[in-house]
Design an enzyme around this catalytic site. Sequence first.
Site, PDB file in Angstrom:
ATOM      1  N   HIS A  64       0.837  -1.205   0.000  1.00 24.08           N
ATOM      2  CA  HIS A  64       0.000   0.000   0.000  1.00 24.08           C
ATOM      3  C   HIS A  64       0.871   1.254   0.000  1.00 24.08           C
ATOM      4  CE1 HIS A  64       0.797  -0.459   4.392  1.00 24.08           C
ATOM      5  NE2 HIS A  64       0.855   0.858   4.346  1.00 24.08           N
TER       6      HIS A  64
ATOM      7  N   HIS B 254      -6.250  -1.556   3.927  1.00 26.41           N
ATOM      8  CA  HIS B 254      -5.905  -0.408   3.084  1.00 26.41           C
ATOM      9  C   HIS B 254      -5.008  -0.769   1.913  1.00 26.41           C
ATOM     10  CE1 HIS B 254      -2.402  -0.762   5.504  1.00 26.41           C
ATOM     11  NE2 HIS B 254      -2.019   0.476   5.556  1.00 26.41           N
TER      12      HIS B 254
ATOM     13  N   HIS C 270       4.909   7.317   2.864  1.00 27.26           N
ATOM     14  CA  HIS C 270       5.671   6.077   2.686  1.00 27.26           C
ATOM     15  C   HIS C 270       4.932   5.171   1.725  1.00 27.26           C
ATOM     16  CE1 HIS C 270       2.713   4.653   5.752  1.00 27.26           C
ATOM     17  NE2 HIS C 270       2.817   3.511   5.132  1.00 27.26           N
TER      18      HIS C 270
ATOM     19  N   HIS D  51       0.211  -1.492  14.765  1.00 27.73           N
ATOM     20  CA  HIS D  51      -0.756  -0.415  14.589  1.00 27.73           C
ATOM     21  C   HIS D  51      -2.064  -0.760  15.294  1.00 27.73           C
ATOM     22  CE1 HIS D  51       1.535   1.654  11.541  1.00 27.73           C
ATOM     23  NE2 HIS D  51       1.515   0.641  10.716  1.00 27.73           N
TER      24      HIS D  51
ATOM     25  N   TYR E   9       8.840   1.007  10.251  1.00 26.66           N
ATOM     26  CA  TYR E   9       9.104   2.118   9.334  1.00 26.66           C
ATOM     27  C   TYR E   9      10.590   2.421   9.353  1.00 26.66           C
ATOM     28  CZ  TYR E   9       4.125   3.118   9.159  1.00 26.66           C
ATOM     29  OH  TYR E   9       2.779   3.029   8.966  1.00 26.66           O
TER      30      TYR E   9
ATOM     31  N   GLU F  72       8.018   1.067   4.514  1.00 24.41           N
ATOM     32  CA  GLU F  72       7.428   0.261   5.581  1.00 24.41           C
ATOM     33  C   GLU F  72       7.431  -1.195   5.151  1.00 24.41           C
ATOM     34  OE1 GLU F  72       3.199   0.876   6.263  1.00 24.41           O
ATOM     35  OE2 GLU F  72       3.220  -0.193   8.157  1.00 24.41           O
TER      36      GLU F  72
END
Lengths: 308, 309
Positions: free
Chosen positions: A154, A201, A215, A247, A256, A266
């Site tokens: 993503h 996502h 990112h 997360h 990251y 990431e």
Amino acid sequence: MGILRLAHVDVRTPDLDLATAYYTQVMGLQLVQRGTVEGSDAAWFKCWDEEDHHSLRLRYHPRAGLDSFTFRVESEDDLHDFEKRLEAYGAQVSRVSRGEAVGQGESIRFEVPSGQIMELVWEIEKTGNLLGKRNPAPAPPPDLPGIAPPRVDHLLVNAEEVAEACKFFTEVLGLRLTEQVLDGNGHQLGVWLAGRTNSPHDLAVVNGPNGALHHWAYWLDDWDHIRKAADILAFNGVQIDQGPTRHGVTRGNTIYFFDPLGIRNEVFTGGYWVDPDKEIITWTEQEFGKGLFYYENVVSQRFLRMHT
Amino acid sequence: MSDRILRLQHVEVRVPDLELAAAYYTEVLGLVETARSSSGGAEQVFLKCWDEQEHHSVVLRQAPTYGLDHMSFKVAERDDLDYFTDKLQAVSVPVKRYAARELGPGWGEAIRFEAPSGHLVELVHGMERVGNMLPMTNPPPRPQDLVGIAPPRLDHVFVMAEDVEAFTRFFMDVLEFRLTEQILANDGHQLATFLERSHTPHDVAVITGPNGGLHHFAFWMDDWNGIREAADTLAYHGVEIDVAPTRHGVTRGYTTYFFDPVGNRNELFTGGYWVDPDFEPITWTEEEMGRAIFYYHGQVNERFFTVHS
């Protein structure tokens, strides 16, 4: 019809050789080919399990930044339908013909409300993964260098007006909102959007300067691979920004870090299944720390302010 | 345009001992009981995984024998029920339609029909949403009071058919599934096929065997470590493990197989890969079938092929 998934990210880098060394030896991508784009040296990369020609294009430019990002659409007819919808919205759409861009066919390009250039493509040159289609081993060859993620996952971009970007991506492009962070006044500070990957996502937008890249992320199969990736990053002296951690938003496990020219990468795993009718998850401003980094529960200023 | 069939919604399985099976599925596997009911005079227990939003993903049905009552797939839009009714009738497959809640508590509007292998197949829309066990505002990534293995969701179903090719054609041509992998006999006919709608290696798979047979149904686990911990839980409870944690060649998945107390095979599965709609199918040859199924050992125990429900 619809937007399927992230296909590739096109990035400017002030040191192409150094970046190429990092993306092949530390990240462990495959160098597909070298060439030039608009007179600048460029290189194309892919992950070992990707069948497409490439998922990353780097080109030399004195200043690092995002050239564009490309999503693949679900069927060939979708390009025409999206062109009409974008024009109805008032976006300037340009067609890129087959043969103009390396590794793919016809595409459409346009500026999103937050200023980034987005591209949609259906026809992509299929070069195959490293395993083939006849009795393929379930794992890549054991001698791949670096982290060697199977695929890109993503992209996160910044926007001054997150709500406007969210409206554009959901109403014009048909992405699905899965999670959002709201400030005390009910304004969206960040939104997470899914294509057709049934994941939390494929694209996310967080408050920040228009045109910026926060990112892009590579998929890893599990938390153990995240841990091993951190070992590889530390061994190679790569600057780790956050993690390994988890997360709250997306439930993903993550690290990251910065490429040698300061662009944030990431590695990501986890998440959950998303049906098209899934109710949206909301994070409140006071819980934003947990939403970002569930264990640390801090809103890192470097994480929010540094971008490319 | 609609996304049509999205994923496996639920399986209903027959169990000769409803209370024993319900205890296993809630306390060992760690599903959540959402309702009890009866249909056609048979008692039923409705179960879901903790992260599923909808009313049920497994229904246990009291019956003299074990096996699969039916498999159900979720469609994106209500109109998809009409769309597939037309497609099925065009190839002379009788279709029955059911109103929401007609088939049981929490049940959506549905159509049912028979696959060429004799399996009863359902497409459903508008299941009652009961939520997962987390709030929709500031949710933690996982609830704290789960018991047993507690997989987040149902993943796929694997059935048996005398004519694998007819089953595969039906699922591809009529139901618009995509073929991801196949195992071919030396004479070129399909011994097993793997079919998807969710962009994963499989939502349903079929292998040569008696019509109407259930080989197993599988729950998703987040990673290999979860599979290992699950095997500890299974062994602790004395559950009969059919195949200890290992890896598939087909689907690349990590797996363990085991039997519920009445003899239906369950699987825990993780891994796999992303599948584009124009993915070129992978082919396994008969001589590599051992590695296709269990990659590390390269051979398949007889029980895996011959025992089904």
